[in-house]
Design a protein around this motif. Sequence first.
Motif, PDB file in Angstrom:
ATOM      1  N   THR A   2       0.829  -1.194   0.000  1.00 39.83           N
ATOM      2  CA  THR A   2       0.000   0.000   0.000  1.00 39.83           C
ATOM      3  C   THR A   2       0.867   1.248   0.000  1.00 39.83           C
ATOM      4  OG1 THR A   2      -0.121   0.009   2.399  1.00 39.83           O
ATOM      5  CG2 THR A   2      -1.879  -1.152   1.229  1.00 39.83           C
ATOM      6  N   MET A   3       0.323   2.276  -0.595  1.00 36.05           N
ATOM      7  CA  MET A   3       1.036   3.546  -0.682  1.00 36.05           C
ATOM      8  C   MET A   3       0.579   4.432   0.477  1.00 36.05           C
ATOM      9  SD  MET A   3       1.088   6.231  -3.861  1.00 36.05           S
ATOM     10  CE  MET A   3       1.389   4.922  -5.008  1.00 36.05           C
ATOM     11  N   ARG A   4       1.516   5.057   1.170  1.00 36.68           N
ATOM     12  CA  ARG A   4       1.123   5.943   2.267  1.00 36.68           C
ATOM     13  C   ARG A   4       0.395   7.159   1.688  1.00 36.68           C
ATOM     14  NH1 ARG A   4       6.480   7.810   1.632  1.00 36.68           N
ATOM     15  NH2 ARG A   4       6.532  10.025   2.113  1.00 36.68           N
ATOM     16  N   PRO A   5      -0.555   7.733   2.437  1.00 40.90           N
ATOM     17  CA  PRO A   5      -1.391   8.825   1.928  1.00 40.90           C
ATOM     18  C   PRO A   5      -0.594  10.019   1.404  1.00 40.90           C
ATOM     19  CG  PRO A   5      -2.271   8.000   4.003  1.00 40.90           C
ATOM     20  CD  PRO A   5      -0.950   7.313   3.782  1.00 40.90           C
ATOM     21  N   GLY A   6       0.482  10.395   2.075  1.00 39.43           N
ATOM     22  CA  GLY A   6       1.286  11.523   1.611  1.00 39.43           C
ATOM     23  C   GLY A   6       1.880  11.269   0.246  1.00 39.43           C
ATOM     24  N   ARG A   7       2.331  10.055   0.017  1.00 41.11           N
ATOM     25  CA  ARG A   7       2.918   9.707  -1.279  1.00 41.11           C
ATOM     26  C   ARG A   7       1.849   9.779  -2.374  1.00 41.11           C
ATOM     27  NH1 ARG A   7       8.255   9.425  -2.868  1.00 41.11           N
ATOM     28  NH2 ARG A   7       8.585   7.661  -4.205  1.00 41.11           N
ATOM     29  N   LEU A   8       0.645   9.329  -2.069  1.00 41.97           N
ATOM     30  CA  LEU A   8      -0.451   9.400  -3.035  1.00 41.97           C
ATOM     31  C   LEU A   8      -0.749  10.859  -3.386  1.00 41.97           C
ATOM     32  CD1 LEU A   8      -2.666   8.046  -4.706  1.00 41.97           C
ATOM     33  CD2 LEU A   8      -4.115   8.104  -2.669  1.00 41.97           C
ATOM     34  N   LYS A   9      -0.769  11.741  -2.376  1.00 41.51           N
ATOM     35  CA  LYS A   9      -0.998  13.160  -2.618  1.00 41.51           C
ATOM     36  C   LYS A   9       0.075  13.714  -3.558  1.00 41.51           C
ATOM     37  CE  LYS A   9      -1.700  17.556  -0.270  1.00 41.51           C
ATOM     38  NZ  LYS A   9      -1.905  18.213   1.026  1.00 41.51           N
ATOM     39  N   VAL A  14       1.564  15.868  -8.913  1.00 42.57           N
ATOM     40  CA  VAL A  14       2.448  15.790 -10.086  1.00 42.57           C
ATOM     41  C   VAL A  14       1.643  15.376 -11.321  1.00 42.57           C
ATOM     42  CG1 VAL A  14       4.417  14.568 -11.090  1.00 42.57           C
ATOM     43  CG2 VAL A  14       4.549  15.430  -8.755  1.00 42.57           C
ATOM     44  N   GLY A  15       0.689  14.480 -11.153  1.00 48.04           N
ATOM     45  CA  GLY A  15      -0.154  14.065 -12.273  1.00 48.04           C
ATOM     46  C   GLY A  15      -0.952  15.229 -12.847  1.00 48.04           C
ATOM     47  N   ILE A  16      -1.526  16.053 -11.977  1.00 48.39           N
ATOM     48  CA  ILE A  16      -2.260  17.232 -12.433  1.00 48.39           C
ATOM     49  C   ILE A  16      -1.311  18.188 -13.152  1.00 48.39           C
ATOM     50  CG2 ILE A  16      -3.511  19.300 -11.670  1.00 48.39           C
ATOM     51  CD1 ILE A  16      -4.637  17.495  -9.362  1.00 48.39           C
ATOM     52  N   ASN A  61      13.921  16.085  -8.302  1.00 50.68           N
ATOM     53  CA  ASN A  61      12.815  15.220  -7.884  1.00 50.68           C
ATOM     54  C   ASN A  61      11.513  15.941  -8.222  1.00 50.68           C
ATOM     55  OD1 ASN A  61      11.224  13.295  -6.642  1.00 50.68           O
ATOM     56  ND2 ASN A  61      11.716  13.938  -4.564  1.00 50.68           N
ATOM     57  N   VAL A  62      10.703  15.376  -9.108  1.00 53.14           N
ATOM     58  CA  VAL A  62       9.443  16.033  -9.467  1.00 53.14           C
ATOM     59  C   VAL A  62       8.409  15.905  -8.350  1.00 53.14           C
ATOM     60  CG1 VAL A  62       9.779  15.808 -11.952  1.00 53.14           C
ATOM     61  CG2 VAL A  62       8.518  14.035 -10.720  1.00 53.14           C
ATOM     62  N   LEU A  63       8.578  14.930  -7.487  1.00 55.73           N
ATOM     63  CA  LEU A  63       7.670  14.778  -6.354  1.00 55.73           C
ATOM     64  C   LEU A  63       8.065  15.754  -5.258  1.00 55.73           C
ATOM     65  CD1 LEU A  63       7.509  10.880  -6.128  1.00 55.73           C
ATOM     66  CD2 LEU A  63       5.774  12.398  -7.060  1.00 55.73           C
ATOM     67  N   PRO A  64       7.103  16.255  -4.502  1.00 53.04           N
ATOM     68  CA  PRO A  64       7.448  17.178  -3.422  1.00 53.04           C
ATOM     69  C   PRO A  64       8.085  16.495  -2.210  1.00 53.04           C
ATOM     70  CG  PRO A  64       5.076  16.841  -3.494  1.00 53.04           C
ATOM     71  CD  PRO A  64       5.668  16.126  -4.692  1.00 53.04           C
ATOM     72  N   ASP A  65       8.117  15.189  -2.199  1.00 53.11           N
ATOM     73  CA  ASP A  65       8.688  14.442  -1.081  1.00 53.11           C
ATOM     74  C   ASP A  65      10.180  14.712  -0.942  1.00 53.11           C
ATOM     75  OD1 ASP A  65       6.143  13.274  -0.962  1.00 53.11           O
ATOM     76  OD2 ASP A  65       6.753  11.637  -2.258  1.00 53.11           O
ATOM     77  N   VAL A  66      10.652  14.785   0.294  1.00 52.44           N
ATOM     78  CA  VAL A  66      12.065  14.998   0.568  1.00 52.44           C
ATOM     79  C   VAL A  66      12.760  13.635   0.526  1.00 52.44           C
ATOM     80  CG1 VAL A  66      13.755  15.872   2.229  1.00 52.44           C
ATOM     81  CG2 VAL A  66      11.535  17.001   2.006  1.00 52.44           C
ATOM     82  N   ARG A  67      13.735  13.527  -0.342  1.00 47.99           N
ATOM     83  CA  ARG A  67      14.466  12.262  -0.473  1.00 47.99           C
ATOM     84  C   ARG A  67      15.447  12.060   0.682  1.00 47.99           C
ATOM     85  NH1 ARG A  67      16.387  12.066  -6.769  1.00 47.99           N
ATOM     86  NH2 ARG A  67      14.366  11.564  -7.661  1.00 47.99           N
TER      87      ARG A  67
END
Length: 149
Positions: A2-9, A14-16, A61-67
């Motif tokens: 399962t994907m954690r909710p923050g990752r889905l957001k 990014v999809g939009i 990183n196109v995702l807003p997540d901090v690597r």
Amino acid sequence: MTMRPGRLKSYILVGIQFSALLVLAGTGPWLARHPILLTMEVAALALAAWAILTMRIRHLNVLPDVRQGSHLVREGPYRWIRHPMYAAILLGALALVLDTPTPLRWVVYAVLAVDLLVKLHYEERLLAAAFPAYRTYQETSKRLIPFIY
């Protein structure tokens, strides 16, 4: 798995973003015809290139997540604005919409702008949690437009 909710957001934002950019690319020319608008596009590309070179392309990183293993970048364009890549996207897309304006393109640009603002605020929360120095950095820089916002 399962994907954690923050990752889905992050993936939704990014999809939009990329969907809006694809619609803009598919509904008009990729290069503005008016010299001032073409200059805006070139400026946007230069800003994006400067930001990527400053942060090093391997850290892009196109995702807003901090690597894991990331560090806070405060040099180059990041000295004045915290999100130069978003600023470059908005500037370049605006040039294209102004060059070939249609109601659809204006709506898509508005969706892109709102999406990037939501993504920016979300990313700032993540960065503040990951880097204690981020709060101080926020006090000495603007989000998208130097000296203004």
